[in-house]
Scaffold this motif. Structure first.
Motif, short mmCIF file in Angstrom:
data_model
loop_
_atom_site.label_atom_id
_atom_site.label_comp_id
_atom_site.label_asym_id
_atom_site.label_seq_id
_atom_site.Cartn_x
_atom_site.Cartn_y
_atom_site.Cartn_z
N GLY A 1 0.94 -1.40 0.19
CA GLY A 1 -0.04 -0.03 -0.03
C GLY A 1 0.82 1.15 -0.15
N GLU A 2 0.28 2.41 -0.14
CA GLU A 2 1.03 3.64 -0.11
C GLU A 2 1.56 3.95 1.19
OE1 GLU A 2 -1.60 6.53 -1.85
OE2 GLU A 2 -1.65 5.47 -3.81
N SER A 3 2.34 5.09 1.27
CA SER A 3 2.80 5.54 2.49
C SER A 3 1.60 6.36 3.46
CB SER A 3 3.76 6.89 2.38
OG SER A 3 4.99 6.39 1.86
N GLY A 4 1.53 5.91 4.77
CA GLY A 4 0.36 6.39 5.40
C GLY A 4 -0.73 5.53 5.52
N CYS A 5 -0.72 4.28 4.59
CA CYS A 5 -1.73 3.35 4.78
C CYS A 5 -1.91 2.48 6.03
CB CYS A 5 -1.76 2.46 3.45
SG CYS A 5 -0.45 1.28 3.54
N GLY A 6 -0.65 2.41 6.91
CA GLY A 6 -0.52 1.72 8.11
C GLY A 6 0.23 0.53 8.01
N LYS A 7 0.92 0.36 6.98
CA LYS A 7 1.65 -0.93 6.70
C LYS A 7 2.80 -1.12 7.85
CE LYS A 7 3.75 -0.23 2.83
NZ LYS A 7 3.54 1.37 2.65
N SER A 8 3.60 0.02 7.98
CA SER A 8 5.00 0.09 9.08
C SER A 8 4.33 -0.11 10.42
CB SER A 8 5.62 1.32 8.80
OG SER A 8 6.37 1.10 7.57
N THR A 9 3.19 0.89 10.72
CA THR A 9 2.57 0.92 11.96
C THR A 9 2.03 -0.52 12.53
OG1 THR A 9 1.81 3.09 11.72
CG2 THR A 9 0.81 1.88 13.44
N THR A 10 1.46 -1.36 11.24
CA THR A 10 1.29 -2.50 11.63
C THR A 10 2.18 -3.64 12.09
OG1 THR A 10 -0.74 -2.70 10.13
CG2 THR A 10 0.08 -4.74 10.97
N GLY A 11 3.44 -3.39 11.47
CA GLY A 11 4.61 -4.31 11.54
C GLY A 11 5.05 -3.67 13.09
N ARG A 12 5.31 -2.60 13.36
CA ARG A 12 5.92 -2.19 14.69
C ARG A 12 4.82 -2.29 15.86
NH1 ARG A 12 9.58 2.36 14.25
NH2 ARG A 12 10.37 2.48 12.32
N ALA A 13 3.70 -2.49 15.79
CA ALA A 13 2.65 -2.75 16.78
C ALA A 13 2.94 -4.26 16.96
CB ALA A 13 1.29 -2.84 16.23
N ILE A 14 2.83 -5.39 15.96
CA ILE A 14 3.19 -6.67 16.41
C ILE A 14 4.54 -6.77 17.09
CG2 ILE A 14 3.86 -8.70 14.98
CD1 ILE A 14 1.88 -7.80 12.57
N ILE A 15 5.55 -6.10 16.88
CA ILE A 15 6.59 -6.37 17.51
C ILE A 15 6.79 -5.51 18.89
CG2 ILE A 15 8.99 -5.92 17.27
CD1 ILE A 15 8.45 -8.02 15.40
N ARG A 16 5.51 -4.69 18.80
CA ARG A 16 5.43 -4.08 20.22
C ARG A 16 6.46 -2.78 20.37
NH1 ARG A 16 2.73 -5.34 24.79
NH2 ARG A 16 3.46 -3.38 25.77
N LEU A 17 7.03 -2.37 19.20
CA LEU A 17 7.61 -0.85 19.16
C LEU A 17 6.64 0.17 19.32
CD1 LEU A 17 10.29 -1.71 16.49
CD2 LEU A 17 10.62 -1.84 18.84
N ILE A 18 5.62 0.16 19.19
CA ILE A 18 4.29 0.95 19.52
C ILE A 18 3.26 0.02 20.27
CG2 ILE A 18 4.91 2.71 18.03
CD1 ILE A 18 2.84 1.55 15.86
N ASN A 19 2.36 0.69 21.02
CA ASN A 19 1.35 0.10 21.62
C ASN A 19 0.00 -0.25 20.83
OD1 ASN A 19 2.95 -0.88 24.07
ND2 ASN A 19 2.70 1.18 24.93
N ARG B 1 13.20 -12.78 21.35
CA ARG B 1 13.99 -13.92 20.83
C ARG B 1 13.52 -14.75 19.67
NH1 ARG B 1 17.01 -17.43 25.40
NH2 ARG B 1 17.72 -18.43 23.55
N THR B 2 12.25 -14.60 19.45
CA THR B 2 11.69 -15.32 18.50
C THR B 2 11.16 -14.44 17.45
OG1 THR B 2 9.66 -15.30 19.40
CG2 THR B 2 11.01 -17.30 19.69
N SER B 3 11.19 -13.05 17.77
CA SER B 3 10.56 -12.10 16.69
C SER B 3 11.49 -10.91 16.51
CB SER B 3 9.13 -11.56 17.21
OG SER B 3 8.20 -12.79 17.53
N GLN B 4 11.85 -10.64 15.08
CA GLN B 4 12.91 -9.68 15.10
C GLN B 4 12.39 -8.61 13.81
OE1 GLN B 4 16.32 -8.74 16.35
NE2 GLN B 4 15.12 -9.74 17.93
N MET B 5 13.10 -7.60 13.69
CA MET B 5 12.60 -6.61 12.57
C MET B 5 13.89 -6.07 11.90
SD MET B 5 9.88 -3.45 13.06
CE MET B 5 9.24 -2.67 11.52
N ILE B 6 13.62 -6.00 10.46
CA ILE B 6 14.64 -5.33 9.63
C ILE B 6 13.97 -4.13 9.25
CG2 ILE B 6 15.91 -5.68 7.50
CD1 ILE B 6 15.45 -8.51 7.73
N PHE B 7 14.52 -2.90 9.35
CA PHE B 7 14.24 -1.83 9.10
C PHE B 7 14.59 -1.18 7.75
CE2 PHE B 7 14.63 -1.88 13.80
CZ PHE B 7 13.01 -1.37 13.96
#
Length: 604
Positions: A344-362, A388-394
């Motif tokens: 999707g385009e920028s601002g559609c929520g892709k990265s926010t979804t990924g960060r929420a799954i890793i709990r970088l945002i609540n 230990r089981t979930s990681q992120m590549i930025f």
């Protein structure tokens, strides 16, 4: 106006044997050598090549924007017959923004954040066309309407940070065209933009070029874009011009081995056939530039229990005047060894979804279960174990690596922090990981700035693998890379997935890469999943209008098909900001085929 812009018969721009050198501790080092090219009125000439090939240095040399004393240019740069290298600085000030307009890659670094958009465009009109401020403001409004900025009159007095990336790039185009230049230099003007915005900007530039009969020097590493816009193409490699010719000829019968390998590395939509699983990118023979189609990867067992389950995920941010519904009602699962792509385009929520799954945002609402554990309810200790089981590549490896420590220390850090290995064993593990990602153990003692972008991304992948994760969020992990490096890093991710059984949540706006990397695809728009299904179903039978728009906007690396893509939509993406009392509607999904769901289109 100086006579530097006096009309002459012949090409608008003619560069003859241009060599530009930079001053180093060892003396003058040439970075581009004997570059010769011409740009005629109404013609688009593309300079292509990977990072470090000398494309931007050629453009900056033409504009005389390189630092005096630290750089020198030899040869001739003729603008309508007048040599810019022999021009005074006063004459060059008239040329820049007057006879030559320039669009830079990153508009936010080119726009002054403390002045309004209208003020910055009007300034060029006052300086170069001698208009009064009142007349300049009226002309600025006309220019902003011409580049199709919605509600231009009300946005004239807004600041750059209030504009989206696509809108800021339109402002840069308006500024570059304000003085009706004879030549426009566009340096990677769409590289940072989403595919739909890119299509729109290219469409706009073509229209404006026709109206003004303007010459365009277009600098890019995207061969799909070259095929869409360029009449002639110049290929550069490590400072040398290695091939030039009509674009259709360069694509149909490339002569240089490097050009062949560049074209062979391009991910192309529709090359997957009936493949169910991801397929490696073509293997390019460095000696001949020829490529063999990469093999298909292993299929995923449909009977495996999902490693990740996301249900009704919502992420909202409060503002003074409303609430941003960044992610709303998102649900999906992910099985071991599977790649699910979020597009999707920028601002559609892709990265926010990924960060929420890793709990970088609540998350605001919903549940996220990783390996049977609800991440949303996890405390500090549980999160530490989960990572230990979930990681992120930025997306930007340079920003995610500490510039002060060696890459070996960066890779070892998570292993030492979790107490998994001793310092001695961690050092041996670092060497092993560097070898796995195609680097050498000796590189562990270097710092991030000593590596190329592709190498830094490999280091980020090695660090993500340090804790033997089962699940990785790859957030635009290959988007900023050159085409051949993108293919190499993508193949590396596929190989590691097959070797270790990794699951990927692959976040991207590059649809051609997504097609090759994915088992399944979820399309996001304004924080919601509007369509999800197997890769073939999404690409062969897209149902939602936004999915069709995404796919149709992908530039096709075939000059013979130029202009066959659908006209881009011209409206700006809607705002995700809602009133505080807004209640999201319950979305209904229709099953088109097994596992292929599309959101029913109803009022928001």
């Amino acid at each position: 106006m100086s006579d530097i812009t006096t009309k002459n018969v012949g090409p608008v721009l003619k560069i003859e044997n241009l060599t530009t050198s930079f001053k180093t501790s060892q003396g003058w080092k040439p970075v581009i050598r004997n570059i010769s090219l011409e740009v005629g009125a109404g013609e688009t000439v593309a300079i292509v090549g990977e990072s470090g090939s000398g494309k931007s240095v050629t453009a900056l040399s033409t504009m005389r924007l390189l630092q005096p004393g630290r750089s020198r240019s030899e040869g001739r740069i003729l603008l309508e017959g007048k040599d810019l290298l022999a021009a005074s600085e006063a004459e060059m000030r008239q040329v820049r923004g007057g006879s030559i307009g320039m669009i830079f890659q990153e508009p936010m670094t080119s726009l002054n954040p403390v002045f309004t958009i209208g003020n910055q465009v009007a300034e060029a009109l006052v300086l170069h066309r001698g208009l009064s401020w009142k007349a300049a403001e009226a002309e600025t409004l006309r220019l902003m309407e011409r580049v199709r900025i919605p509600a231009a009159k009300t946005r004239l007095h807004e600041y750059p940070h209030k504009f989206s990336g696509g809108m800021r790039q339109r402002v840069m185009i308006a500024m570059a065209l304000a003085c009706r230049p004879k030549l426009l230099i566009a340096d990677e003007p769409t590289t940072a933009l989403d595919v739909t915005i890119q299509a729109e900007i290219l469409h706009l530039l073509r229209d404006l070029q026709k109206e003004e009969n303007m010459g365009v020097l277009f600098i890019t590493h995207d061969m799909g874009v070259v095929a869409q816009v360029a009449d002639r193409t110049v290929v550069m490699f490590r400072g040398d011009m290695i091939e030039t010719g009509a674009t259709d000829q360069v694509f149909a019968a490339p002569k240089a081995v490097y050009t062949k390998s560049l074209l062979a590395s391009i991910p192309r939509l529709g090359t997957m056939g009936d493949a169910v699983s991801p397929r490696r990118f073509p293997e390019v023979d460095p000696a001949t530039g020829e490529a063999e189609e990469g093999r298909e990867m292993s299929p995923v067992s449909p009977t495996l229990e999902p490693i990740l389950k996301v249900s009704d995920l919502a992420v909202r941010f409060d503002l003074p005047n409303g609430r941003v519904h960044a992610v709303e009602g998102v649900s999906f699962d992910l099985r071991p060894g599977e790649t699910l792509s979020l597009v999707g385009e920028s601002g559609c929520g892709k990265s926010t979804t990924g960060r929420a799954i890793i709990r970088l945002i609540n998350p605001t609402a919903g549940s996220i279960t990783v390996n049977g554990q609800d991440v949303t309810k996890a405390g500090t200790r549980e999160l530490r174990g989960m990572r230990r089981t979930s990681q992120m590549i930025f997306q930007d490896p340079f920003a995610s690596l500490n510039p002060r420590i060696t890459v070996g220390s960066a890779i070892a850090e998570p292993m030492l922090a979790h107490g998994i290995l001793s310092k001695r064993d961690a050092k041996a593990r670092v060497a092993e990981l560097l070898e796995q990602v195609g680097l050498t153990a000796a590189m562990a003692d270097r710092h991030p700035h000593e590596f190329s972008g592709g190498q830094r991304q490999r280091i980020s992948i090695a660090r993500a693998l340090a804790l033997d994760p089962k699940f990785i969020v790859a957030d635009e992990a290959v988007s900023a890379l050159d085409v051949s490096v993108k293919a190499q890093v993508s193949n590396l991710l596929l190989d590691l997935q097959e070797k270790h059984g990794l699951s990927y949540l692959f976040i991207s706006h590059d649809m051609a890469v997504v097609e090759r990397m994915s088992h399944r695809i979820a399309v996001m728009f304004l924080g919601e999943i509007v369509e999800i299904g197997p890769r073939a179903a999404i690409f062969d039978n897209p149902q939602h209008p936004y999915t069709r728009r995404l796919i149709s906007a992908v530039p096709i690396p075939d000059p013979s098909r130029r202009g066959l893509t659908q006209p881009p939509l011209s409206e700006e993406i809607k705002s995700p900001v809602r009133p505080f009392d807004y209640v999201p509607p319950k979305r209904v999904y229709r099953e088109v085929s097994p596992g292929h769901l599309v959101q029913e289109i109803v009022g928001a």
